[in-house]
Scaffold this active site. Structure first.
Site, PDB file in Angstrom:
ATOM      1  N   SER A   1       0.831  -1.202   0.000  1.00 43.00           N
ATOM      2  CA  SER A   1       0.000   0.000   0.000  1.00 43.00           C
ATOM      3  C   SER A   1       0.863   1.249   0.000  1.00 43.00           C
ATOM      4  CB  SER A   1      -0.906   0.016   1.228  1.00 43.00           C
ATOM      5  OG  SER A   1      -1.568   1.267   1.328  1.00 43.00           O
TER       6      SER A   1
ATOM      7  N   MET B   1     -11.370  -6.450   4.880  1.00 45.58           N
ATOM      8  CA  MET B   1     -10.613  -5.509   5.714  1.00 45.58           C
ATOM      9  C   MET B   1     -10.368  -6.129   7.091  1.00 45.58           C
ATOM     10  SD  MET B   1     -10.002  -2.869   3.855  1.00 45.58           S
ATOM     11  CE  MET B   1      -9.334  -1.830   5.161  1.00 45.58           C
TER      12      MET B   1
ATOM     13  N   MET C   1      -9.655   7.611  -0.606  1.00 42.95           N
ATOM     14  CA  MET C   1     -10.596   7.940   0.475  1.00 42.95           C
ATOM     15  C   MET C   1     -11.178   9.329   0.236  1.00 42.95           C
ATOM     16  SD  MET C   1      -8.324   6.693   3.749  1.00 42.95           S
ATOM     17  CE  MET C   1      -7.187   5.315   3.603  1.00 42.95           C
TER      18      MET C   1
ATOM     19  N   GLY D   1      -3.913   4.101   7.940  1.00 40.08           N
ATOM     20  CA  GLY D   1      -2.901   3.061   7.949  1.00 40.08           C
ATOM     21  C   GLY D   1      -2.349   2.856   9.352  1.00 40.08           C
TER      22      GLY D   1
ATOM     23  N   ASP E   1      -6.544  -6.880   3.789  1.00 35.65           N
ATOM     24  CA  ASP E   1      -5.921  -5.563   3.932  1.00 35.65           C
ATOM     25  C   ASP E   1      -6.083  -5.070   5.363  1.00 35.65           C
ATOM     26  OD1 ASP E   1      -5.041  -2.947   3.752  1.00 35.65           O
ATOM     27  OD2 ASP E   1      -6.565  -2.302   2.320  1.00 35.65           O
TER      28      ASP E   1
ATOM     29  N   MET F   1     -12.572   3.750  -1.227  1.00 39.35           N
ATOM     30  CA  MET F   1     -13.273   3.949   0.041  1.00 39.35           C
ATOM     31  C   MET F   1     -14.045   5.253  -0.067  1.00 39.35           C
ATOM     32  SD  MET F   1     -10.397   2.653   2.785  1.00 39.35           S
ATOM     33  CE  MET F   1      -8.958   2.728   1.719  1.00 39.35           C
TER      34      MET F   1
ATOM     35  N   ASP G   1      -5.000   3.386  -2.063  1.00 36.16           N
ATOM     36  CA  ASP G   1      -6.172   3.648  -1.225  1.00 36.16           C
ATOM     37  C   ASP G   1      -6.759   5.016  -1.543  1.00 36.16           C
ATOM     38  OD1 ASP G   1      -6.337   1.322   0.558  1.00 36.16           O
ATOM     39  OD2 ASP G   1      -4.368   1.963   1.245  1.00 36.16           O
TER      40      ASP G   1
ATOM     41  N   HIS H   1      -8.375   0.689  -4.416  1.00 39.11           N
ATOM     42  CA  HIS H   1      -9.392   0.406  -3.400  1.00 39.11           C
ATOM     43  C   HIS H   1     -10.173   1.692  -3.136  1.00 39.11           C
ATOM     44  CE1 HIS H   1     -10.014  -0.655   1.184  1.00 39.11           C
ATOM     45  NE2 HIS H   1     -11.161  -0.561   0.522  1.00 39.11           N
TER      46      HIS H   1
ATOM     47  N   HIS I   1      -0.987  -1.240  -4.327  1.00 33.28           N
ATOM     48  CA  HIS I   1      -2.290  -0.963  -3.707  1.00 33.28           C
ATOM     49  C   HIS I   1      -2.443   0.539  -3.487  1.00 33.28           C
ATOM     50  CE1 HIS I   1      -5.886  -2.408  -1.611  1.00 33.28           C
ATOM     51  NE2 HIS I   1      -5.695  -1.411  -0.774  1.00 33.28           N
TER      52      HIS I   1
END
Length: 214
Positions: free
Chosen positions: A7, A136, A34, A143, A174, A65, A32, A63, A30
């Site tokens: 990540s 998750m 958000m 993190g 994850d 979110m 993330d 991913h 990866h």
């Protein structure tokens, strides 16, 4: 084969290209995303995904979110995502099905994600139509959290469902994946491990990636 998806949330954002190159022996990158609404944090968006795409030949494992991910799923594919995963909690089943179709229409892989409090059965409406299911093992949004070992029950349950209904689907974990937790994930049936600080804080990143592969 166990795949590792480091990540970049744990990378140095002032040197993102350099830090992505440090994980060249991994299988995925990866990313993330958000929005500050679905989770209480804001991170990477479309311009960053587009900017890092030329920095690595590895697939970008994005991913989302965010609320109503279908609004942006196709755009993340256009920006360079190879895999787009979306939370089952983020929208209605009909809208998520449409989002999965949008990703597939771009020739990319789609997946669904479940939070720690969401039961394994929540993936059933999508399991035959996705290429990845992500469990998750921390609460999404930040993190460096501690691994929730009780989620291994869910990983095992979803592995059983995948084996029965869509054996080619990947099962990703994850959150808190580290040298002392990765084996539990593999034993429970995960075949893709997301690791942030466990990779980027390692003194020898390629060695850490090899270790996490088991």
């Amino acid at each position: 084969m166990i795949k590792i998806s480091p990540s970049i949330l744990s990378a140095d954002f002032a040197n993102l290209e350099r830090d992505i190159r440090k994980i060249s022996t991994a299988d995925y990158v990866h990313v993330d995303v958000m929005d500050g609404v679905f989770v209480p944090n804001i991170t990477i968006g479309l311009p960053v995904v587009k900017a890092i795409r030329p920095a690595t030949p590895l697939p970008l494992d994005v991913h989302l979110m965010i609320v109503q991910p279908g609004r942006y799923a196709a755009q993340f594919c256009d920006a360079g995502a190879d895999i787009v995963t979306m939370h089952v909690e983020s929208d209605t089943e009909a809208n998520l099905r449409d989002a999965i179709e949008r990703v597939h229409a771009k020739g990319k892989r789609a997946g669904v994600v479940v939070k720690p409090g969401t039961p394994a059965e929540a993936v059933l409406p999508y399991i035959r139509d996705v290429e990845m299911i992500l469990v998750m093992t921390v609460e999404p949004g930040f993190g460096g959290q501690s691994f929730l070992s009780d989620q291994m029950i869910k990983v095992r349950a979803i592995r059983k469902l995948i084996n029965e209904q869509n054996p080619v689907c990947e099962l990703e974990v994850d959150g808190g994946v580290a040298p002392d937790t990765f084996r539990a994930c593999i034993d429970a049936g995960a075949n893709v491990l997301v690791a942030g600080s466990a990779v980027y804080k390692a003194p020898d990143i390629p060695a850490r990636i090899r270790l996490l592969r088991g």
